[in-house]
Design a protein around this motif. Sequence first.
Motif, PDB file in Angstrom:
ATOM      1  N   MET A  35       0.828  -1.200   0.000  1.00  0.00           N
ATOM      2  CA  MET A  35       0.000   0.000   0.000  1.00  0.00           C
ATOM      3  C   MET A  35       0.866   1.255   0.000  1.00  0.00           C
ATOM      4  N   GLY A  36       0.237   2.362  -0.408  1.00  0.00           N
ATOM      5  CA  GLY A  36       0.913   3.651  -0.393  1.00  0.00           C
ATOM      6  C   GLY A  36       0.075   4.660  -1.139  1.00  0.00           C
ATOM      7  N   SER A  40       3.293   6.643  -5.249  1.00  0.00           N
ATOM      8  CA  SER A  40       4.349   6.222  -4.318  1.00  0.00           C
ATOM      9  C   SER A  40       5.247   5.128  -4.889  1.00  0.00           C
ATOM     10  N   GLY A  41       4.907   4.602  -6.061  1.00  0.00           N
ATOM     11  CA  GLY A  41       5.776   3.612  -6.701  1.00  0.00           C
ATOM     12  C   GLY A  41       5.279   2.185  -6.621  1.00  0.00           C
ATOM     13  N   LYS A  42       4.042   1.977  -6.149  1.00  0.00           N
ATOM     14  CA  LYS A  42       3.515   0.620  -5.979  1.00  0.00           C
ATOM     15  C   LYS A  42       3.461  -0.135  -7.311  1.00  0.00           C
ATOM     16  N   THR A 195      -2.687  -2.263  -3.637  1.00  0.00           N
ATOM     17  CA  THR A 195      -4.027  -1.738  -3.424  1.00  0.00           C
ATOM     18  C   THR A 195      -3.981  -0.456  -2.611  1.00  0.00           C
ATOM     19  N   HIS A 196      -5.055   0.318  -2.713  1.00  0.00           N
ATOM     20  CA  HIS A 196      -5.246   1.485  -1.846  1.00  0.00           C
ATOM     21  C   HIS A 196      -6.375   1.229  -0.861  1.00  0.00           C
ATOM     22  N   TYR A 232      -2.188   2.494   8.284  1.00  0.00           N
ATOM     23  CA  TYR A 232      -1.954   3.382   7.150  1.00  0.00           C
ATOM     24  C   TYR A 232      -1.829   4.834   7.625  1.00  0.00           C
ATOM     25  N   LEU A 233      -2.771   5.255   8.459  1.00  0.00           N
ATOM     26  CA  LEU A 233      -2.754   6.632   8.964  1.00  0.00           C
ATOM     27  C   LEU A 233      -1.497   6.896   9.812  1.00  0.00           C
ATOM     28  N   GLU A 234      -1.116   5.924  10.613  1.00  0.00           N
ATOM     29  CA  GLU A 234       0.091   6.086  11.428  1.00  0.00           C
ATOM     30  C   GLU A 234       1.330   6.234  10.555  1.00  0.00           C
ATOM     31  N   THR A 235       1.351   5.503   9.434  1.00  0.00           N
ATOM     32  CA  THR A 235       2.527   5.533   8.554  1.00  0.00           C
ATOM     33  C   THR A 235       2.634   6.825   7.778  1.00  0.00           C
ATOM     34  N   TYR A 236       1.494   7.361   7.342  1.00  0.00           N
ATOM     35  CA  TYR A 236       1.519   8.506   6.429  1.00  0.00           C
ATOM     36  C   TYR A 236       1.096   9.832   7.052  1.00  0.00           C
TER      37      TYR A 236
END
Length: 237
Positions: A35-36, A40-42, A195-196, A232-236
């Motif tokens: 994910m990204g 982001s290059g996925k 996936t998103h 996801y939210l924590e990462t981005y």
Amino acid sequence: MEALKAVSVTKKYGGRTVLDDFSLTLEAGGFEALMGPSGSGKSTFLHVAAGLLGADSGEIAVGGTLVTRLSDAAAARFRRRHIGFVFQDFNLLEEKTVAENILFPLKLDHAAADPARWAWLTETLGLGDKLGRHPAELSGGERQRVAIARALLPEPDIVLADEPTGDLDTQAAKGLCGLLRTLNAGGQSAILVVTHDPVVAAHATNVNFLKDGRLAASHPTGGDPARVSRLYLETYS
């Protein structure tokens, strides 16, 4: 042996670094999500891993073969035999029937389908009564099932799926991901899904987050979309 091992992969477009020293390992038989944010290059990573694009530096091995060192012709042969690629836009041949589309990679290698695997795939994917139809006669979900059957029929080492539910409604997307999980459990192919959608990612065992071209984090999904969303939210954030 790992199904896929990417080490320090870098890919640039017009001076912009899309993949920056990116590394990722997927074990044989594993089912993971990538994910990204958009851009982001996925998808770029999937295309490099499949030998559809070259890397500027780094190595990617699939089943022990260094895909990044293959010529274009050798990469095409290797991809047909060892990598099942599910394109975001299905990439079906409109003039061919469902059966002909599924069999196409084997036909290019002058190989025959295993009858038992053919029966299992077409039955599991609900395509048995659609084999004589053409893609234009199918729904989006049915077209995606054809693309998945085509990718899985040769029993590849790994299936790379690029946003396979992007054109499907929520219910169809959940059904398709459940099928992917079933197919993964019933065979030897590893699966990496870009996936998103946290609902899609939650069907995988682990989710990997791509940030600024690098692997930012990897976590078990627990089969929980809410957990994936939180991670996801924590990462981005």
